[in-house]
Motif scaffolding. Structure first.
Motif, short mmCIF file in Angstrom:
data_model
loop_
_atom_site.label_atom_id
_atom_site.label_comp_id
_atom_site.label_asym_id
_atom_site.label_seq_id
_atom_site.Cartn_x
_atom_site.Cartn_y
_atom_site.Cartn_z
N PRO A 416 0.84 -1.21 0.00
CA PRO A 416 0.00 0.00 0.00
C PRO A 416 0.86 1.26 0.00
N GLU A 417 0.40 2.24 -0.73
CA GLU A 417 1.14 3.51 -0.80
C GLU A 417 0.15 4.65 -0.93
N LYS A 418 0.39 5.70 -0.17
CA LYS A 418 -0.48 6.89 -0.20
C LYS A 418 0.36 8.10 -0.61
N LEU A 419 0.00 8.69 -1.76
CA LEU A 419 0.63 9.95 -2.13
C LEU A 419 0.17 11.03 -1.15
N ILE A 420 1.01 12.00 -0.91
CA ILE A 420 0.75 12.99 0.13
C ILE A 420 -0.42 13.89 -0.24
N ASP A 421 -1.44 13.93 0.63
CA ASP A 421 -2.57 14.84 0.44
C ASP A 421 -2.09 16.28 0.55
N LYS A 422 -2.73 17.15 -0.22
CA LYS A 422 -2.40 18.57 -0.18
C LYS A 422 -3.65 19.36 0.17
N TYR A 423 -3.44 20.54 0.77
CA TYR A 423 -4.56 21.35 1.25
C TYR A 423 -4.31 22.82 0.89
N ALA A 424 -5.40 23.53 0.63
CA ALA A 424 -5.27 24.95 0.28
C ALA A 424 -6.56 25.67 0.60
N ASN A 425 -6.48 26.98 0.66
CA ASN A 425 -7.65 27.84 0.86
C ASN A 425 -7.56 29.01 -0.10
N GLU A 426 -8.66 29.26 -0.79
CA GLU A 426 -8.72 30.38 -1.74
C GLU A 426 -9.82 31.34 -1.32
N PHE A 427 -9.43 32.58 -1.04
CA PHE A 427 -10.38 33.62 -0.62
C PHE A 427 -10.41 34.72 -1.67
N ALA A 428 -11.59 35.28 -1.89
CA ALA A 428 -11.71 36.39 -2.84
C ALA A 428 -12.79 37.35 -2.38
N ALA A 429 -12.57 38.62 -2.66
CA ALA A 429 -13.57 39.68 -2.46
C ALA A 429 -13.59 40.52 -3.73
N TYR A 430 -14.79 40.93 -4.14
CA TYR A 430 -14.88 41.65 -5.41
C TYR A 430 -15.91 42.78 -5.32
N ILE A 431 -15.75 43.74 -6.22
CA ILE A 431 -16.74 44.79 -6.42
C ILE A 431 -16.74 45.13 -7.89
N ASP A 432 -17.93 45.30 -8.45
CA ASP A 432 -18.09 45.48 -9.89
C ASP A 432 -19.22 46.48 -10.11
N ALA A 433 -18.99 47.48 -10.95
CA ALA A 433 -19.98 48.52 -11.21
C ALA A 433 -20.45 48.46 -12.65
N GLU A 434 -21.77 48.62 -12.84
CA GLU A 434 -22.36 48.81 -14.17
C GLU A 434 -22.83 50.26 -14.22
N HIS A 435 -22.21 51.06 -15.09
CA HIS A 435 -22.37 52.51 -15.05
C HIS A 435 -22.71 53.05 -16.44
N ARG A 436 -23.91 53.59 -16.57
CA ARG A 436 -24.31 54.22 -17.84
C ARG A 436 -23.96 55.70 -17.77
#
Length: 792
Positions: A416-436
């Motif tokens: 039996p062999e287990k490749l190493i598990d990997k972990y990560a966290n991705e955070f995002a904040a956004y703001i977008d304007a629709e302007h006529r």
């Protein structure tokens, strides 16, 4: 004039202006009157004011106008338009219910009026598909397929027949963000690319972004395929389904609490494998998927949704080799209306892709996958009639399981062999304007801030001089470095962290009521990478996070376009040019082994890529005869220079064609409604052959001729050009008209003239002549099909 009278006059004049400009807000939701399904992208227009808006992904709209009496026009393709007189003196909530124009079966196609970009909006490089027709497009074995349909659009190609995924504007398949009810789908294909995982009966709306991507989307570079499922009929119970040559499907929907709550459950399964034993064949290949959704409308301000998808593929050669893979997604969403101008959506999302392999003849099982947990909170703020804000946050926790070997019998001798598990966290904040800005100029602008954190893992390799790939000066080749040791970390430790600002900007300038020019720029960051050195992703490919040796991919894309509506919308023309520059595109050293590699960083180098081209889309939108012509002229190239003056890089540091470079891409689709009973459809596709490598020579070893490939000529050759012609005919019996049970027959021929398109070309020694020869592998010749669709 007396000063006091002048001041009084001025005050009354200003007051008159102020009160005459006093505004009111009208908001609400637009529904399908037959099912109470919310409708996405419905147009609501005030002719006297020459202004309007569209419904969002949940059917909600809001618009602010001056007080007064106005006409409002509500229109949506496939439904009867509504024109009402409104006396707007106070803020009001107004819902609309639209009636279908016909009682025909729900379909999915690229219907020109629906996908016609509003020339006034700054959004460009986007194509919309709605649940109103794709099924008319002839496809292999008669199986309706969303992925195969979007390949008919400009800028979108595939790696060929039997290949999974799709490529957008010269990008790799892993650079597409695929969302089903906001949940990430990591593998969009059944049976290694023959079918997509999306059941067309369940789909309500599809939108493909190729550029000018709004700030609420992130994590991928090339495109966003945003798909929403239906919500279910809250008025009455309905059954929809179809029976085809290789698979059948069934959809049930109905009210839980009438007019307030509904459910939807749809299943699809293939059964061609059931007939294999009749031919003394014990192999198997089948798939199934299950979609479900429930929703509850508490009141006008609160709605709750729970949607799921479960899909699985099984492919086996007798009992010795069995391959299983699939997707599981779940999303719990809460829509809340804070006010008549502020709409919100809170989502808790689980997404999982798993891959399993059983090799009984060797004696082990293989298991791998990727799982993420996603929390997102989005807001749409209709500040006034010319300014709308979109903003929100998104956090994704990701677990990577590169693979595990599990012995499945005591005498296998496999450890039996287990490749190493990997972990990560991705955070995002956004703001977008629709302007006529004015009647002619409209902008959409914003930014997205993203942070990617590579979290601690049980073991992390350490390399001399911090180089996982070394260059052997003696043999003039790159080689994998050997780890000098390992380090262990707790899950809360930070191995690497990346921050990126991703600005977005789009502009539309109206040249006339019928034409406009548009410009866009967007920067995107991608922190996940699909490790694959094949032209098309396979289920065995592994997702890996950015870190010390794999840098985030960064994209800058510029696009400009001209859009014109011809003869009042009967025809339309869309043209765009684009340029994409990508930093840190992963590349592989010659001879790289990606399968079950616990030291994947030792075969990867960071390079760059670019793509540029011209897209043209001409449509005929009205009449019995409809269709479109799409053409793309483009290049897609990659370069990996040496890391210092002593290294040549990959391909001697020169630019070379990516596996998804298609110089010419032409598609033609046509639909002709002969009568209410018969409709005919056809499409023709032509693509430049896929880049590949042919031998440059051969040498003899013990009587065998072995081909020689030049490692410094990557993708210097091409497969033969790809082209085919498909036709279909839909028969709708006249007796459908006045009965609940409605049905249709769809007859099709895929690849009408039997073109043997090359999926690959391999080289081997002919046993008789003892000379090397090229062997072409083709998937399909002529494929007839028949499908029976019904609705009750």
């Amino acid at each position: 004039m007396n000063p006091s009278k002048y001041i009084t006059f001025l005050f009354l004049f200003v007051a008159q202006i102020f009160f005459s400009q006093e505004k009111v807000t009208i908001n609400g939701t637009v529904y399908d009157n037959n099912s109470n399904e919310t409708l996405i992208g419905v147009s609501l227009y005030f002719p006297e004011l020459k202004t309007g808006t569209t419904t969002n992904e949940y059917g909600f709209y809001s618009i602010t106008v001056p007080k007064g009496n106005y006409k409002i026009q509500v229109s949506y393709l496939g439904f009867k338009s509504i024109i009402e007189n409104l006396n707007l003196t106070v803020n009001v909530t107004k819902n609309f219910k639209l009636e279908e124009e016909t009682e025909s079966l729900d379909e999915i196609i690229i219907e020109s009026d629906i996908e016609k970009l509003n020339i006034k909006t700054p959004q460009m490089s986007v194509n919309k598909l709605t649940a109103a027709t794709i099924k008319q497009i002839p496809v292999v074995l008669g199986e309706t397929d969303i992925i195969k349909s979007i390949i008919l659009l400009p800028g979108v190609t595939s790696a060929g027949e039997g290949a999974s995924g799709f490529n957008v504007r010269g990008g790799a398949a892993d650079q597409n963000l695929i969302l089903l009810d906001e949940a990430i789908v990591f593998n969009s294909s059944h049976v290694f690319g023959f079918f997509s995982v999306f059941n067309p009966d369940v789909i309500k709306d599809v939108k493909l972004y190729k550029g000018g991507i709004p700030a609420r989307y992130g994590g991928r570079l090339s495109s966003v395929l945003d798909i929403y499922q239906k919500e279910g009929n809250s008025k009455e119970f309905k059954l929809t389904g179809g029976i085809g040559l290789v698979s059948s499907r069934l959809l049930a929907e109905g009210p839980i609490e009438k007019e307030k709550s509904s459910f939807l459950i749809g299943g699809r399964a293939s059964y061609a494998h059931l007939f294999l034993p009749l031919f003394d064949n014990d192999n198997t290949a089948y798939f199934y998927d299950l979609n479900s959704k429930v929703n509850y409308r508490f009141n006008e301000k609160n709605n709750l949704f729970l949607s799921t998808y479960f899909g699985k593929d099984v492919f086996g050669i007798s009992d010795n080799f069995v391959n299983k893979y699939g997707n599981n997604v779940l999303n719990l969403r809460w829509n809340h209306l804070f006010s008549d101008k502020l709409f919100s959506n809170l989502s808790l999302i689980y997404s999982d892709y798993f891959y399993g392999l059983t090799l009984d003849f060797v004696g082990f099982e293989w298991d791998s996958g990727i799982t993420n947990f996603n929390l997102k909170y989005d807001f749409k703020h209709y500040l006034n009639n010319t300014f709308t804000l979109n903003y929100g946050i998104n956090n994704i926790y990701i677990k990577f399981n590169p693979g595990e070997i599990i012995p499945n019998r005591p005498d296998s001798g496999i450890q039996p062999e287990k490749l190493i598990d990997k972990y990560a966290n991705e955070f995002a904040a956004y703001i977008d304007a629709e302007h006529r800005i004015s009647d002619k100029l409209t902008l959409q602008y914003g930014t997205r801030f993203s942070n990617f954190t590579r979290l601690g893992q049980d073991e992390l390799n350490v390399y001399a001089n911090n180089e996982a790939v070394i260059y052997n000066q003696q043999f003039k080749k790159y080689e994998s470095a050997s780890p000098t040791g390992t380090e262990s970390f707790s899950r809360s430790d930070v191995l690497a962290s990346f921050n990126n600002f991703e600005p977005r900007f789009s502009l539309s300038y109206l040249l006339s009521d019928e034409s406009s020019v548009k410009l866009s720029y967007n920067r995107m960051a991608q922190y996940l990478h699909l490790l694959s050195n094949t032209a098309s992703p396979t289920p065995l490919d592994v997702w890996a996070p950015s870190g010390q040796f794999i840098k985030p991919q960064l994209l800058d894309q510029f696009a400009a376009g001209y859009f014109k509506s011809i003869k009042g919308g009967d025809y339309s023309l869309e043209t765009e040019v684009f340029y994409k520059d990508i930093q840190n595109r992963i590349d592989y050293i010659n001879g790289a082994n990606l399968i079950a590699n616990n030291e994947i960083e030792t075969v990867i180098l960071n390079g760059q890529a670019r793509a540029y081209g011209l897209e043209v889309l001409f449509k005929k939108n009205e009449g019995n005869f409809k269709g479109w012509l799409a053409y793309t002229l483009s290049r897609s190239e990659q370069q990996t220079p040496g890391r210092n003056a002593n290294e040549p890089g990959i391909n001697q540091g020169k630019w070379y064609s990516t596996p998804f470079d298609k110089t010419h891409d032409l598609s033609l689709n046509a639909s002709y409604e002969l009568s209410k009973k018969w409709t005919f459809n056809a499409n023709f596709l032509f693509q430049t052959g896929q880049p590949t490598n042919y031998p440059v020579g051969q040498y003899e070893v013990q009587g065998l001729n072995v081909p020689i490939f030049d490692d410094d000529r990557r993708n210097a050759d091409r497969l033969p050009d790809y082209h085919r012609f498909d036709i279909s005919a839909t028969l709708t019996p006249e007796k459908n008209k006045n009965r609940k049970w409605q049905a249709e027959w769809v007859f099709g021929i895929y690849n009408l003239y039997g073109r043997q398109n090359a999926a690959s070309i391999n080289f081997r020694q002919n046993r008789e002549t003892l000379r090397n020869e090229a062997i072409q592998t083709s998937i399909f010749g002529i494929v007839p099909s028949v499908t029976y669709n019904f609705k009750f």
